[in-house]
Design a protein around this motif. Structure first.
Motif, PDB file in Angstrom:
ATOM      1  N   CYS A 168      -9.545  -7.428   8.709  1.00 62.00           N
ATOM      2  CA  CYS A 168     -10.084  -6.585   7.626  1.00 62.00           C
ATOM      3  C   CYS A 168      -9.600  -6.988   6.239  1.00 62.00           C
ATOM      4  O   CYS A 168     -10.146  -6.513   5.234  1.00 62.00           O
ATOM      5  CB  CYS A 168      -9.725  -5.123   7.889  1.00 62.00           C
ATOM      6  SG  CYS A 168     -10.416  -4.473   9.428  1.00 62.00           S
ATOM      7  N   GLY A 169      -8.577  -7.812   6.176  1.00 60.29           N
ATOM      8  CA  GLY A 169      -8.071  -8.235   4.877  1.00 60.29           C
ATOM      9  C   GLY A 169      -7.591  -7.059   4.046  1.00 60.29           C
ATOM     10  O   GLY A 169      -6.788  -6.251   4.499  1.00 60.29           O
ATOM     11  N   ASP A 170      -8.130  -6.950   2.839  1.00 60.12           N
ATOM     12  CA  ASP A 170      -7.726  -5.880   1.921  1.00 60.12           C
ATOM     13  C   ASP A 170      -8.698  -4.709   1.913  1.00 60.12           C
ATOM     14  O   ASP A 170      -8.703  -3.897   0.984  1.00 60.12           O
ATOM     15  CB  ASP A 170      -7.601  -6.441   0.491  1.00 60.12           C
ATOM     16  CG  ASP A 170      -6.478  -7.454   0.373  1.00 60.12           C
ATOM     17  OD1 ASP A 170      -5.473  -7.294   1.087  1.00 60.12           O
ATOM     18  OD2 ASP A 170      -6.608  -8.399  -0.429  1.00 60.12           O
ATOM     19  N   ARG A 171      -9.526  -4.602   2.933  1.00 60.96           N
ATOM     20  CA  ARG A 171     -10.502  -3.514   2.967  1.00 60.96           C
ATOM     21  C   ARG A 171      -9.853  -2.158   3.234  1.00 60.96           C
ATOM     22  O   ARG A 171     -10.480  -1.120   3.018  1.00 60.96           O
ATOM     23  CB  ARG A 171     -11.558  -3.770   4.034  1.00 60.96           C
ATOM     24  CG  ARG A 171     -12.497  -4.928   3.728  1.00 60.96           C
ATOM     25  CD  ARG A 171     -13.408  -5.222   4.894  1.00 60.96           C
ATOM     26  NE  ARG A 171     -14.289  -6.341   4.640  1.00 60.96           N
ATOM     27  CZ  ARG A 171     -15.542  -6.238   4.225  1.00 60.96           C
ATOM     28  NH1 ARG A 171     -16.069  -5.037   4.033  1.00 60.96           N
ATOM     29  NH2 ARG A 171     -16.271  -7.311   4.014  1.00 60.96           N
ATOM     30  N   ALA A 208     -12.893  -2.121  12.277  1.00 64.75           N
ATOM     31  CA  ALA A 208     -13.423  -3.139  11.365  1.00 64.75           C
ATOM     32  C   ALA A 208     -14.925  -2.986  11.171  1.00 64.75           C
ATOM     33  O   ALA A 208     -15.450  -3.240  10.075  1.00 64.75           O
ATOM     34  CB  ALA A 208     -13.094  -4.529  11.899  1.00 64.75           C
ATOM     35  N   VAL A 209     -15.644  -2.566  12.203  1.00 65.52           N
ATOM     36  CA  VAL A 209     -17.076  -2.307  12.071  1.00 65.52           C
ATOM     37  C   VAL A 209     -17.305  -1.160  11.084  1.00 65.52           C
ATOM     38  O   VAL A 209     -18.185  -1.230  10.222  1.00 65.52           O
ATOM     39  CB  VAL A 209     -17.699  -1.985  13.444  1.00 65.52           C
ATOM     40  CG1 VAL A 209     -19.129  -1.469  13.280  1.00 65.52           C
ATOM     41  CG2 VAL A 209     -17.693  -3.222  14.333  1.00 65.52           C
ATOM     42  N   GLU A 210     -16.507  -0.106  11.214  1.00 65.52           N
ATOM     43  CA  GLU A 210     -16.621   1.034  10.308  1.00 65.52           C
ATOM     44  C   GLU A 210     -16.326   0.630   8.868  1.00 65.52           C
ATOM     45  O   GLU A 210     -16.906   1.184   7.920  1.00 65.52           O
ATOM     46  CB  GLU A 210     -15.658   2.137  10.739  1.00 65.52           C
ATOM     47  CG  GLU A 210     -15.942   2.736  12.108  1.00 65.52           C
ATOM     48  CD  GLU A 210     -17.178   3.615  12.109  1.00 65.52           C
ATOM     49  OE1 GLU A 210     -17.553   4.098  11.024  1.00 65.52           O
ATOM     50  OE2 GLU A 210     -17.770   3.802  13.193  1.00 65.52           O
ATOM     51  N   LEU A 211     -15.426  -0.345   8.702  1.00 67.60           N
ATOM     52  CA  LEU A 211     -15.055  -0.782   7.353  1.00 67.60           C
ATOM     53  C   LEU A 211     -15.967  -1.881   6.821  1.00 67.60           C
ATOM     54  O   LEU A 211     -15.799  -2.319   5.688  1.00 67.60           O
ATOM     55  CB  LEU A 211     -13.604  -1.289   7.359  1.00 67.60           C
ATOM     56  CG  LEU A 211     -12.522  -0.273   7.734  1.00 67.60           C
ATOM     57  CD1 LEU A 211     -11.146  -0.921   7.721  1.00 67.60           C
ATOM     58  CD2 LEU A 211     -12.553   0.919   6.779  1.00 67.60           C
ATOM     59  N   GLY A 212     -16.920  -2.324   7.625  1.00 74.16           N
ATOM     60  CA  GLY A 212     -17.843  -3.362   7.194  1.00 74.16           C
ATOM     61  C   GLY A 212     -17.292  -4.772   7.289  1.00 74.16           C
ATOM     62  O   GLY A 212     -17.896  -5.714   6.771  1.00 74.16           O
ATOM     63  N   ALA A 213     -16.177  -4.950   7.982  1.00 72.66           N
ATOM     64  CA  ALA A 213     -15.588  -6.284   8.117  1.00 72.66           C
ATOM     65  C   ALA A 213     -16.191  -7.043   9.288  1.00 72.66           C
ATOM     66  O   ALA A 213     -16.135  -8.278   9.322  1.00 72.66           O
ATOM     67  CB  ALA A 213     -14.070  -6.175   8.295  1.00 72.66           C
TER      68      ALA A 213
END
Length: 403
Positions: free
Chosen positions: A30-33, A305-310
Motif C-alpha cells: 500500500c505504500g503511503d496510502r 489494499a483493495v479497499e485502499l485502491g492499491a
C-alpha cells in the motif's frame, strides 16, 4: 475514515510474526496510502522458531527491537495490552486507559501458551530452554535413561516436538549414551498435516533414530515415573517434555469460539465484520505456525489494499504448509497444500547438512527485514553430523500428484 486524519489508519494488534508481517506487507503493497499503527505488549519480539535448536548449540535466540523496526518502516508503535475493541466506534481500548482509533483492524495477538503438565519440562517459548539443557546434561551423565516427548490435543503445531525428539536422539547417539526416547501425539500419524507420504517419511526418520511413537493419545498426568495417557495406558519416563497447550486470546468486543480463538473467513476477515481482520495463532484456523500466520496476514492486507485502491483484486487465504524439520543430522524440508479441493498431496523434500535460521519460517517480508538486521544470525547453522538419514538421498524432488 478518521475525521482528523487525511489517510485511513490500519491498526495492528500484536508484535509477533503475524503482526510484523502485516505491517511490512502493508508498507510494501500500500505504500503511503495508509497510516500504520502497531500495539504491542512490549518493545521487543523474541524470534521463537529457533528455540528448539538452542539447547543443542545450533542457534542462539535473538530479539527484534520493535522501536527500531517501527522507526525504520514508519509505523506508529504503541506499547500496551488490549482491554477491549469497540467495533461500532472503531476504537481499541488498552488496559492503561489509552484508546486508539482505526479504519481497519488486524488482530494478530497470537495465542496464550500454557504448560500442559505439572512436573514436566514445559517447552513454552525460550522459558524451557534452560530446563531442557539440564535434562541433556543429566542424560549424558547417565542419570536418566528414558525421555518422552508429548503434546496435548490443542497444540496446533507438532513439528517442534519431533525436532526435539530427533535432536535428542542424535545427541545421545553421538555420545554413545543409552536412551529410550518416545513420542506421544494425538495425531493419527507423525506430522500428518503434511500429507500421508511426507508423514510416512517422517515416521521412517523416527524409526531410524530408534524413537518409539504412540499416536492417537495425549497426556493427562506425569507422576511416579509414568506418563498416564488418554484414552488409556501409560508409558514409563524418567523425564517428560511437554509442548504447550494453546488458548485463544478472547479479546472483549471481538467474536470468539469456545476456546477463545477468533473466527475468520477466507479473506481473514473476522466473521460478522467488514473492517476487522485477524491473522495467525489468534484465529480459529487449526494449524498454528509462523508461515501460516504470514499467509493469513497477506490475505488480510490484500483485502485492505483493495479497499485502499492499491490492488484491483484480493486473493483469499489458500494455506500452504512449509516446515523445516531439524534432526541433528540434517534439515528436512516439508511442503503441503492445505487448501480444500486441491489434489496436491506432497510437493517436495530436501535434506541438507546446513540450514538458514531466517528461513525457518516462510514469512517473506519479515525474512527480508531480518536479512537487513545486524543482530540476526544470518549465517548457516552447522549441524552436528554431515550424515543424512539412512535410506534418503541428499536431495530429491517429488512431483505433485492427484488423489
Amino acid at each position: 475514515m478518521n475525521e482528523n486524519d487525511s489517510k485511513p489508519k490500519v491498526l495492528i494488534i500484536g508484535g509477533g510474526i503475524a503482526g510484523l508481517e502485516s505491517a511490512l506487507a502493508l508498507k510494501g503493497i500500500c505504500g503511503d496510502r495508509a497510516e500504520i499503527g502497531l500495539i504491542a505488549p512490549k518493545n521487543t519480539y523474541t524470534y521463537r522458531p529457533l528455540a528448539v535448536a538452542e539447547p543443542f548449540g545450533l542457534a542462539e535466540h535473538f530479539r527484534i527491537n520493535l522501536g527500531v523496526f517501527a522507526t525504520s518502516r514508519e509505523v506508529d508503535l504503541q506499547l500496551g495490552e488490549v482491554d477491549r475493541v469497540d467495533t461500532d466506534g472503531r476504537v481499541v481500548h488498552t488496559t492503561n486507559g489509552t484508546s486508539y482509533d482505526y479504519d481497519f483492524l488486524i488482530a494478530a495477538t497470537g495465542a496464550n501458551r500454557k504448560p500442559t503438565l505439572s512436573d514436566a519440562i514445559s517447552f513454552v517459548d525460550f522459558d524451557g530452554v534452560t530446563q531442557f539443557k539440564h535434562m541433556l546434561f543429566r542424560l549424558e551423565r547417565g542419570e536418566i535413561e528414558s525421555v518422552v516427548f508429548c503434546a496435548g490435543a490443542t497444540v496446533g503445531w507438532f513439528l517442534p516436538m519431533y525436532e526435539l525428539a530427533l535432536m535428542t536422539a542424535t545427541f545421545a547417539d553421538e555420545r554413545n549414551v543409552q536412551a529410550e526416547i518416545s513420542v506421544v501425539t494425538p495425531e493419527s500419524a507423525p506430522l500428518v498435516a503434511f500429507g500421508t507420504r511426507n508423514s510416512a517419511d517422517v515416521a521412517n526418520l523416527l524409526e531410524s533414530a530408534g524413537i518409539q511413537v504412540r499416536t492417537g493419545e495425549h497426556p493427562v498426568a506425569f507422576e511416579d515415573g509414568e506418563l498416564r495417557l488418554i484414552p488409556e495406558g501409560a508409558v514409563a519416563a524418567d523425564e517428560v517434555v511437554a509442548m504447550p497447550t494453546l488458548e485463544g486470546p478472547s479479546i472483549p468486543g471481538l467474536p470468539a469460539d469456545q476456546s477463545g480463538f477468533i473466527p475468520v473467513d477466507e479473506a481473514c476477515r473476522i466473521e460478522g465484520h467488514e473492517r476487522e481482520f485477524a491473522a495467525g495463532d489468534a484465529t480459529n484456523f487449526p494449524v498454528k505456525q509462523g508461515g501460516i500466520a504470514a499467509q493469513m496476514a497477506h490475505a488480510a492486507v490484500r483485502a485492505i489494499a483493495v479497499e485502499l485502491g492499491a490492488l484491483s483484486d484480493a486473493e483469499p487465504f489458500r494455506p500452504t504448509l512449509d516446515g523445516t524439520l531439524l534432526t541433528g543430522k540434517g534439515a528436512h524440508h516439508l511442503h503441503q497444500s492445505l487448501t480444500l479441493g486441491v489434489s496436491e498431496e506432497s510437493s517436495r523434500q530436501h535434506l541438507s547438512s546446513t540450514w538458514l535460521p531466517m528461513a525457518k519460517v516462510t514469512a517473506p517480508f519479515l525474512v527480508d527485514y531480518l536479512a537487513e538486521h545486524s543482530d540476526f544470525p544470518s549465517g548457516r547453522g552447522e549441524l552436528r553430523s554431515d550424515e543424512i538419514a539412512e535410506g534418503l538421498s541428499d536431495e530429491w524432488e517429488r512431483p505433485a500428484t492427484g488423489p
